[in-house]
Design a protein around this motif. Sequence first.
Motif, PDB file in Angstrom:
ATOM      1  N   GLU A 225       0.797  -1.209  -0.015  1.00 49.20           N
ATOM      2  CA  GLU A 225      -0.165  -0.037  -0.034  1.00 49.20           C
ATOM      3  C   GLU A 225       0.757   1.125  -0.055  1.00 49.20           C
ATOM      4  N   LEU A 226       0.495   2.210  -0.753  1.00 52.83           N
ATOM      5  CA  LEU A 226       1.149   3.544  -0.756  1.00 52.83           C
ATOM      6  C   LEU A 226       0.540   4.612   0.505  1.00 52.83           C
ATOM      7  N   LYS A 227       1.482   4.480   1.335  1.00 56.07           N
ATOM      8  CA  LYS A 227       0.917   5.348   2.522  1.00 56.07           C
ATOM      9  C   LYS A 227       2.246   5.700   3.219  1.00 56.07           C
ATOM     10  N   ALA A 228       2.040   6.622   4.519  1.00 58.15           N
ATOM     11  CA  ALA A 228       2.816   6.797   5.292  1.00 58.15           C
ATOM     12  C   ALA A 228       3.178   5.811   6.403  1.00 58.15           C
ATOM     13  N   GLU A 229       4.441   5.713   6.668  1.00 59.09           N
ATOM     14  CA  GLU A 229       4.981   4.629   7.265  1.00 59.09           C
ATOM     15  C   GLU A 229       5.541   5.013   8.738  1.00 59.09           C
ATOM     16  N   THR A 230       6.024   6.366   8.709  1.00 58.88           N
ATOM     17  CA  THR A 230       6.430   6.943  10.012  1.00 58.88           C
ATOM     18  C   THR A 230       6.171   8.476   9.958  1.00 58.88           C
ATOM     19  N   MET A 231       6.647   9.491  10.657  1.00 60.48           N
ATOM     20  CA  MET A 231       6.245  10.917  10.700  1.00 60.48           C
ATOM     21  C   MET A 231       7.051  11.428   9.488  1.00 60.48           C
ATOM     22  N   THR A 232       8.190  10.672   8.835  1.00 60.99           N
ATOM     23  CA  THR A 232       8.994  11.268   8.135  1.00 60.99           C
ATOM     24  C   THR A 232       9.021  10.654   6.784  1.00 60.99           C
ATOM     25  N   ARG A 233       8.499   9.099   6.907  1.00 62.92           N
ATOM     26  CA  ARG A 233       8.777   8.268   5.956  1.00 62.92           C
ATOM     27  C   ARG A 233       7.600   7.688   4.941  1.00 62.92           C
ATOM     28  N   SER A 234       7.338   7.798   3.618  1.00 59.33           N
ATOM     29  CA  SER A 234       6.281   7.234   3.090  1.00 59.33           C
ATOM     30  C   SER A 234       6.775   6.307   1.854  1.00 59.33           C
ATOM     31  N   ASN A 264      17.426  21.601  15.878  1.00 60.27           N
ATOM     32  CA  ASN A 264      18.066  21.881  17.344  1.00 60.27           C
ATOM     33  C   ASN A 264      17.145  22.271  18.148  1.00 60.27           C
ATOM     34  N   THR A 265      15.691  22.669  17.668  1.00 59.12           N
ATOM     35  CA  THR A 265      14.761  23.194  18.570  1.00 59.12           C
ATOM     36  C   THR A 265      13.527  22.463  18.571  1.00 59.12           C
ATOM     37  N   SER A 266      13.798  21.402  17.887  1.00 58.48           N
ATOM     38  CA  SER A 266      12.596  20.216  17.793  1.00 58.48           C
ATOM     39  C   SER A 266      12.465  19.586  18.956  1.00 58.48           C
ATOM     40  N   PRO A 267      11.206  19.168  19.244  1.00 56.81           N
ATOM     41  CA  PRO A 267      10.982  17.995  20.456  1.00 56.81           C
ATOM     42  C   PRO A 267      11.315  16.515  19.931  1.00 56.81           C
ATOM     43  N   LEU A 268      11.668  15.796  20.736  1.00 58.65           N
ATOM     44  CA  LEU A 268      11.558  14.536  20.697  1.00 58.65           C
ATOM     45  C   LEU A 268      10.301  13.656  19.971  1.00 58.65           C
ATOM     46  N   GLN A 269      10.497  12.681  19.094  1.00 54.86           N
ATOM     47  CA  GLN A 269       9.165  12.126  18.900  1.00 54.86           C
ATOM     48  C   GLN A 269       8.455  11.768  19.775  1.00 54.86           C
ATOM     49  N   PRO A 270       7.063  11.497  19.795  1.00 53.74           N
ATOM     50  CA  PRO A 270       6.095  11.042  20.913  1.00 53.74           C
ATOM     51  C   PRO A 270       6.611   9.564  21.597  1.00 53.74           C
ATOM     52  N   GLU A 271       6.901   8.910  20.430  1.00 53.61           N
ATOM     53  CA  GLU A 271       7.308   7.424  20.959  1.00 53.61           C
ATOM     54  C   GLU A 271       8.374   7.472  21.893  1.00 53.61           C
ATOM     55  N   HIS A 272       9.453   8.311  21.993  1.00 57.53           N
ATOM     56  CA  HIS A 272      10.475   8.456  23.008  1.00 57.53           C
ATOM     57  C   HIS A 272      10.128   8.746  24.399  1.00 57.53           C
ATOM     58  N   LEU A 273       8.670   9.601  24.389  1.00 58.14           N
ATOM     59  CA  LEU A 273       8.318  10.176  25.646  1.00 58.14           C
ATOM     60  C   LEU A 273       7.009   9.519  26.131  1.00 58.14           C
ATOM     61  N   SER A 274       6.735   8.456  25.594  1.00 56.23           N
ATOM     62  CA  SER A 274       5.720   7.452  25.823  1.00 56.23           C
ATOM     63  C   SER A 274       5.649   6.799  27.161  1.00 56.23           C
ATOM     64  N   SER A 275       6.680   6.833  27.787  1.00 59.00           N
ATOM     65  CA  SER A 275       7.077   6.124  29.012  1.00 59.00           C
ATOM     66  C   SER A 275       8.423   6.557  29.753  1.00 59.00           C
ATOM     67  N   ARG A 276       8.171   6.493  30.963  1.00 53.77           N
ATOM     68  CA  ARG A 276       9.412   6.977  31.900  1.00 53.77           C
ATOM     69  C   ARG A 276      10.713   6.095  31.448  1.00 53.77           C
ATOM     70  N   ARG A 277      10.319   4.775  31.091  1.00 55.01           N
ATOM     71  CA  ARG A 277      11.592   3.945  30.851  1.00 55.01           C
ATOM     72  C   ARG A 277      12.187   4.479  29.366  1.00 55.01           C
ATOM     73  N   ARG A 278      11.408   4.872  28.562  1.00 57.49           N
ATOM     74  CA  ARG A 278      11.956   5.138  27.231  1.00 57.49           C
ATOM     75  C   ARG A 278      12.556   6.660  27.548  1.00 57.49           C
ATOM     76  N   LYS A 279      12.047   7.296  28.439  1.00 54.82           N
ATOM     77  CA  LYS A 279      13.000   8.594  28.556  1.00 54.82           C
ATOM     78  C   LYS A 279      14.211   8.391  29.057  1.00 54.82           C
ATOM     79  N   LEU A 280      14.343   7.407  30.225  1.00 49.47           N
ATOM     80  CA  LEU A 280      15.596   7.052  30.704  1.00 49.47           C
ATOM     81  C   LEU A 280      16.758   6.759  29.525  1.00 49.47           C
ATOM     82  N   GLN A 281      15.981   6.187  28.716  1.00 51.82           N
ATOM     83  CA  GLN A 281      17.093   5.660  27.408  1.00 51.82           C
ATOM     84  C   GLN A 281      17.770   6.762  26.494  1.00 51.82           C
TER      85      GLN A 281
END
Length: 404
Positions: A225-234, A264-281
């Motif tokens: 299927e022709l579609k978006a796979e991630t926030m930046t890739r299709s 340089n001023t952009s946030p991390l992707q939501p997947e990296h902030l979805s849990s404390r464990r991910r933030k610690l990485q």
Amino acid sequence: MVDNEQPNNDVTAFNAASAAGAPMLHPSPQAQAISAGTRNEICKDDIGLHFIDEIALYDRQIRLWGVRAQEKLRSANILLVGMRALANEIAKNLVLAGIGSLTILDDQVVTEDDLGSQFFLSELHLGMNRAAAAITQVRTLNPRVALHVDMENILLKPPEFYSLFNMVIATDLDLTPLSNINAACRFVNVPFYAAGSHGMYGFIFADLITHDYVIEREKSNLPTELKAETMTRSIVATSTKEENGKQVEMVTKREIYSPINLANTSPLQPEHLSSRRRKLQIPPLLTCLRALWEFQGLSGQSIPTHSHADLEIFTKLATEKHKELQLPPETLRSEFLRSFLQNVGSEIAPVTAFLGGQLAQDVINVLGQREQPIQNFLLFDSEDSKGPVYALHPIFPPLDVPIV
């Protein structure tokens, strides 16, 4: 990691660096005879590699990434800004790979500090322009590559200057000149890389603007299927071919990028902030790089001194950047801040070798339009032997955006 198609953050990255840095310009008699598979591919494609000695010279890498990719390398014209240890590694790897032309631009002279980490220089070069001093040794790696030296200040170049190149790589510069070069490259639609090393630490940034590449895989029974796979890739196109009696699907994917001043001023992707464990990485290196660039902009200094005032300013900036990234305060330890500041501005050969190999391999893949490129910030901490990649962009649209 950004997604499952990004390079692995340690083993794969080191393998890529080794592959990019492997000497490839001394073919054995067997290589000079040229493999039958390579001959067949050349005859079938008939795209311009007519000289038998050149085919033999690049036989191993042609078998690795194909004749078409090698031909694109052969016609590539690349600008390399800066000629310190990291740029030495990048120049070595690209010249050995067989690019068409390399312009090395540096307006600084060789000092004693350069001799400790740059293998193209010797004491005889002290006081000479760094690019001019290195060019002779670079040429010995591969006489087929056209080499040029530019000794002007890069900030004096107009945007039209960058249109002469297929790729621009800027190394070991502060954020302001990197942003200016990146903006000029975008103006003329030229892909841009930035990279820097600070002792045990380093980074690679890529702004390819919009980049299409092809992934080959065994054709599935289900249509792609022709579609978006991630926030930046299709996925933007598909086609099929027959190879060794099997149906192979060629999937064209498209990545979109942001300039370095926005990343340089952009946030991390939501997947990296979805849990404390991910933030610690998330490594505190991202925080410290942002703090360093902010410090450089505020103070006009490239490196913080060991004065109490500078250390206090840097620590305050790092704390603010860490909070902006929504990361736990305990991951920004005083030990890491101290280590980072002690390493800023220094060069360590194994670190620059890894970064130079990784960047050169990504450039080769991008020119050949093969494999997933860096998207868009690679951070390297040699103390942990990790090189995670983060996609840093100012906005994150929903994944159900239709492909146009």
